[in-house]
Design an enzyme around this catalytic site. Sequence first.
Site, PDB file in Angstrom:
ATOM      1  N   ARG A  75      40.339  30.219  38.022  1.00  0.00           N
ATOM      2  CA  ARG A  75      39.504  30.120  37.458  1.00  0.00           C
ATOM      3  C   ARG A  75      39.507  28.621  37.855  1.00  0.00           C
ATOM      4  O   ARG A  75      38.781  28.124  38.025  1.00  0.00           O
ATOM      5  CB  ARG A  75      39.365  30.270  36.217  1.00  0.00           C
ATOM      6  N   TYR A  79      43.759  48.971  38.931  1.00  0.00           N
ATOM      7  CA  TYR A  79      43.187  49.839  40.115  1.00  0.00           C
ATOM      8  C   TYR A  79      44.447  51.052  40.265  1.00  0.00           C
ATOM      9  O   TYR A  79      45.003  51.440  39.529  1.00  0.00           O
ATOM     10  CB  TYR A  79      42.541  48.779  41.258  1.00  0.00           C
ATOM     11  N   SER A 119      45.398  32.365  43.383  1.00  0.00           N
ATOM     12  CA  SER A 119      45.206  33.475  42.889  1.00  0.00           C
ATOM     13  C   SER A 119      43.766  34.600  43.760  1.00  0.00           C
ATOM     14  O   SER A 119      42.800  33.719  43.903  1.00  0.00           O
ATOM     15  CB  SER A 119      44.836  33.597  40.576  1.00  0.00           C
ATOM     16  N   PRO A 120      44.159  35.845  43.613  1.00  0.00           N
ATOM     17  CA  PRO A 120      43.470  36.612  44.871  1.00  0.00           C
ATOM     18  C   PRO A 120      41.791  36.695  43.596  1.00  0.00           C
ATOM     19  O   PRO A 120      41.842  36.817  41.990  1.00  0.00           O
ATOM     20  CB  PRO A 120      43.723  37.845  44.626  1.00  0.00           C
TER      21      PRO A 120
END
Length: 362
Positions: free
Chosen positions: A323, A181, A23-24
């Site tokens: 993570r 965002y 994941s980014p």
Amino acid sequence: MSVSMFDSLQIRGVTFPNRIWVSPMCQYSAIEGVVGDWHRVHLGALSSGGAGLVMVEATAVVPKGRISVACPGIWDEERANAFRPIVSFSHSMGVPIGIQLAHAGRKGSTMSPWDDHVMATKEEGGWQTDGPSELSYGKFPTPRELTVTEISSLTQEFVTAGMRALAVGFDVLELHAAHGYLFHQFLSPLSNHRSDSYGGSFEGRARFLLETATALRSAMPDSVPLFVRISATDWAQGGWDIEESVRLSQELKMVGVDLIDVSTGGLVDYAKIPVGPGYQVQFAETIKNEAGILTSAVGLITEPLQAEEILASGKADAVMLARAMLRNPHWPMWAAEELGVRIPWQQQFERARRLAPRPSPQ
Ligand SMILES: Cc1cc2nc3c(=O)[nH]c(=O)nc-3n(C[C@H](O)[C@H](O)[C@H](O)COP(=O)(O)O)c2cc1C
């Protein structure tokens, strides 16, 4: 037939060797938007660790699109070229690599988390943020409302940035329309109070993202996949929700988007999120079933059997781990051994296998 996380997946001209994807993740380690040693080592470790796709962190299409002053950008050739060694290393590992094209809007202009994520001053490189409306995120400063002309030119900046990314060899482009965002700020009625054609109804709020996805898709070769990360819900009353997410996903599919990367939240700081193992998987499943588009699931997917169950039960087409991959960039290799599955490892790692080990050196 039931799908395993170790099965490959073909999307357009790209074959992902498995469905365990990175994941980014922002690293807050770029200098004036340029990626460097940290990114080469960090992303290199992830590329050698057995993932089926490495997605590079939110990368700004214009300088004011960064989240923090230490976030990377791809607004010119110099910044794009800094990704070349990262991309070519990933290819040498046989791993497709994608980039998340981003604009932070009203959530930009911060310092790094280890500088308490406070707003950057002008001297520290901060800027006046932009957004759909003059509505702030929590205690962040009020953004300036973008004009219609500026919105159109941002669409063009996303296309130009995407072309730069493809020129340096990225295999996948992802539009970041999640986590509060800029695209998400347009989508949600809580952050978009515009009365022109970019606000109001679902069509108005979704227009900026749909126009950008359409323009980007038509500039991309047919062989390259286009993903969009969305927040499927704001977890807040009167906010963006799963029904609008399904509708948006259907429309994104129609303009040639291949996969919806399904996250949630990030738009308002008072959202109550029931965080727990796999807490966002249900949204990937709903979008996959109701919009008929490929999805990836993300969010507290940490255990091999858990990831396998998500794919085997058809809830998503890939899992994205964040993570857990920071804790162990070799998570896919480890997960395969835990489940007794033999997957290809980089040859330099072969002698570390626990399954059917080769003889140790004399
Ligand atoms: C250090 C860090 C940086 C992140 N940066 C991004 C980012 O650049 N773009 C994005 O879409 N999500 C970002 N996220 C969110 C993750 O991609 C992921 O959706 C989230 O951490 C939940 O997955 P996890 O439970 O596997 O960590 C970030 C998360 C972390 C921990």
